[in-house]
Design a protein around this motif. Sequence first.
Motif, PDB file in Angstrom:
ATOM      1  N   CYS A 150      34.473 -63.428 -36.371  1.00  0.00           N
ATOM      2  CA  CYS A 150      35.920 -63.530 -36.592  1.00  0.00           C
ATOM      3  C   CYS A 150      36.299 -65.007 -36.663  1.00  0.00           C
ATOM      4  CB  CYS A 150      36.644 -62.836 -35.442  1.00  0.00           C
ATOM      5  SG  CYS A 150      38.411 -63.119 -35.416  1.00  0.00           S
TER       6      CYS A 150
ATOM      7  N   CYS B   5      38.936 -65.846 -33.563  1.00  0.00           N
ATOM      8  CA  CYS B   5      38.525 -65.972 -32.165  1.00  0.00           C
ATOM      9  C   CYS B   5      37.029 -66.212 -32.002  1.00  0.00           C
ATOM     10  CB  CYS B   5      38.941 -64.729 -31.378  1.00  0.00           C
ATOM     11  SG  CYS B   5      37.910 -63.288 -31.729  1.00  0.00           S
TER      12      CYS B   5
ATOM     13  N   ASN C 266      34.648 -64.045 -32.302  1.00  0.00           N
ATOM     14  CA  ASN C 266      33.957 -62.814 -31.900  1.00  0.00           C
ATOM     15  C   ASN C 266      32.892 -62.433 -32.942  1.00  0.00           C
ATOM     16  OD1 ASN C 266      33.278 -60.239 -31.088  1.00  0.00           O
ATOM     17  ND2 ASN C 266      35.276 -59.333 -31.569  1.00  0.00           N
TER      18      ASN C 266
HETATM   19 ZN   LIG Z   1      38.839 -62.081 -33.448  1.00  0.00          ZN
END
Ligand SMILES: [Zn+2]
Length: 672
Positions: free
Chosen positions: A173, A176, A178
């Motif tokens: 992502c 963030c 992730n």
């Molecule tokens: Zn994210």
Amino acid sequence: MASRMLVTHALPYANGSLHLGHMVESVQTDVFVRAMNAMGKECIFIGADDTHGTPIEISSRNAGVDPEEWIAKIHLEHAQDYKAFGIDFDLFYITHSPENELHVRRIFEALRADGAIEKRDVLQIYCGVDQRFLPDRYIRGTCPVCGTKDQYGDSCENCGSTYEPTDLKDPRCAICGNTNLEKRTSPHYFVKLSKYQEWLRRWTGSEGRLQPEIRNFVDQWLAEPLRDWDISRDAPYFGFLIPGEKTKYFYVWLDAPVGYLSSTDKWCQEHGRRVEEFWGRDADCDIVHFIGKDIVYFHTLFWPAMLHASGWKEPARVHVHGMLTVEGAKMSKSRGTFLNVREYLDAGLDPEWLRYFYAANLGPTTSDIDLSLGELKNRVNGELLANVGNLANRALSLVWKNGGKLTRVPPSEVFQQARQVEREIGELYARCDTRAVVQKVLDFSSAANQRLQAQKPWEKLKGDREAALSELTLAVNVARLCARWLSPIVPRFAHGVEEQSGAELRWGEFTPLENTAIGEPRPLVRKVEDADIAKLASRFVAPPQVGAPAPASAEEKPGLVTPELSIEQFDRMELRAGKILAAERVPKKDKLLKLTVDLGEPAPRTIVSGVAQSYAPEELVGKVVCVVANLPAKSFGKGLASHGMILFASGGDREHTAIELPADVKPGSQVK
Ligand SMILES: [Zn+2]
Ligand SMILES: [Zn+2]
């Protein structure tokens, strides 16, 4: 040709400042509109800020303000920048408007009534940390074709491959970090563009609609069946809700071009006109869009199909300009050549210099243009000042010192020639060949300067005063012709000639101005000094050597432009001293170290740093370092998450050097 024109300029995105690259299009469009109006055509110039989409939703959220507040601030800045450059919109509006929502819904309903809308499930990437579906641009990972790291979810910048985000290797992502992304389905709305394929072939193929090179480009797309176009996005999103939906929005690219139509509507409402006079299917109006090369698909396929399906008039012409390079290379923040409009103005440089330089370099094709500051100086000083400016200033000054009154022009073919030149210049303006316009004006002015040099009226003033003043009157008249032909490009310069010579400049007027008083001469445009150039050039740095690592350039990529950091934003960053209590390697991740850091909180935090190739774990234990403490948690998969970031410097002996604080700084202390 229709009797009126509606001209638009691509909508700037309301997520950052305007830069000198934007001004290429602004200048080209403004010059075109001014030329059309000067030649007596009603030509309305409409612009707007493009205000929707994920980047604006995220930027405003990061700034802690409503998206409406975010776009209002940027809209104001954009409007001021355009004004400073003399970009004379009849209306510069926004796409987040009630008029736009109304027209977007009507067009959507028309497409639906035409059987062109289909709703079906799509597999999407979902970030559980951010709790949102991720658009392609918000997924980064390794190119599945060539293996280049850190590519977008839709295409590779290295090998040019396009792919589905689900094909990307090691996806993460971009918001963030992730890496534990999920795949989920969501129903989306599609426009079946192939339904309009035959119509689009005819439309794009009609004479004068597109430049030849653009038409070739579009023909290639049209040779294949056109792909369906996904026009919906899932919440969270900043945009217009799709009728009947609670969490689905129109994709920004559906509502942005409708901004051309809805902003015209707004202008019409304010001026007692009807939008149908411009956009009605049978309106006596030519719609002309000016755009850059990057948005051709939208303007030559999606947009005309939308207009066609909903009963509006399609554009008569889509004009595509080249991109700007600075000192021979793509604009680059790391090389200091990414110049904002505001920086140009704040350095005290004259916007008309840039207007002149751009117009003198822009032709009718999509060739890129290069801004070299040395060349800008040469052309402004050597042409605008030394040629046209000098003709006007020299003649006006001598008349001013010798009675301040124009007399009668000597017998001359100049006015007959001027009719022909003006006709040619009018055609060149209509084709956007301002490079050729400038050359024609310079040639005309050079001939007058040569005549002046041969006649030497300044020597004759004492002897044959009448002949001398007559010669000067002719020179003033030629300067007036040149100024009016250049007035779309350098309106302030032309206005100066108008004021000083004492009468309005009017296209199509070939009777010489005689026997009238003139105004006091003054410089028409300031000379470009080395110091002016140095103000901008001082920030340029040499390009990196071949073979050296490329500088980080996320800021140059569309959609990820980072606006300047405000003090308020900086203040929101929480920097704290942290003591590293423990450090260990992460299995199978040869770059990562898992650190246990005391930030003076009830429990120490786990922070993951990608510095395992610079430090052995034990080297870091005991150090007091600088930590960004208020970042969202970042997942590294397999239950490992980082709760903060430790700052490291580059450029030392190691790839990363920890920024160490003295040992007596207590964990949790503020760093500011
Ligand atoms: Zn994210
Ligand atoms: Zn690739």
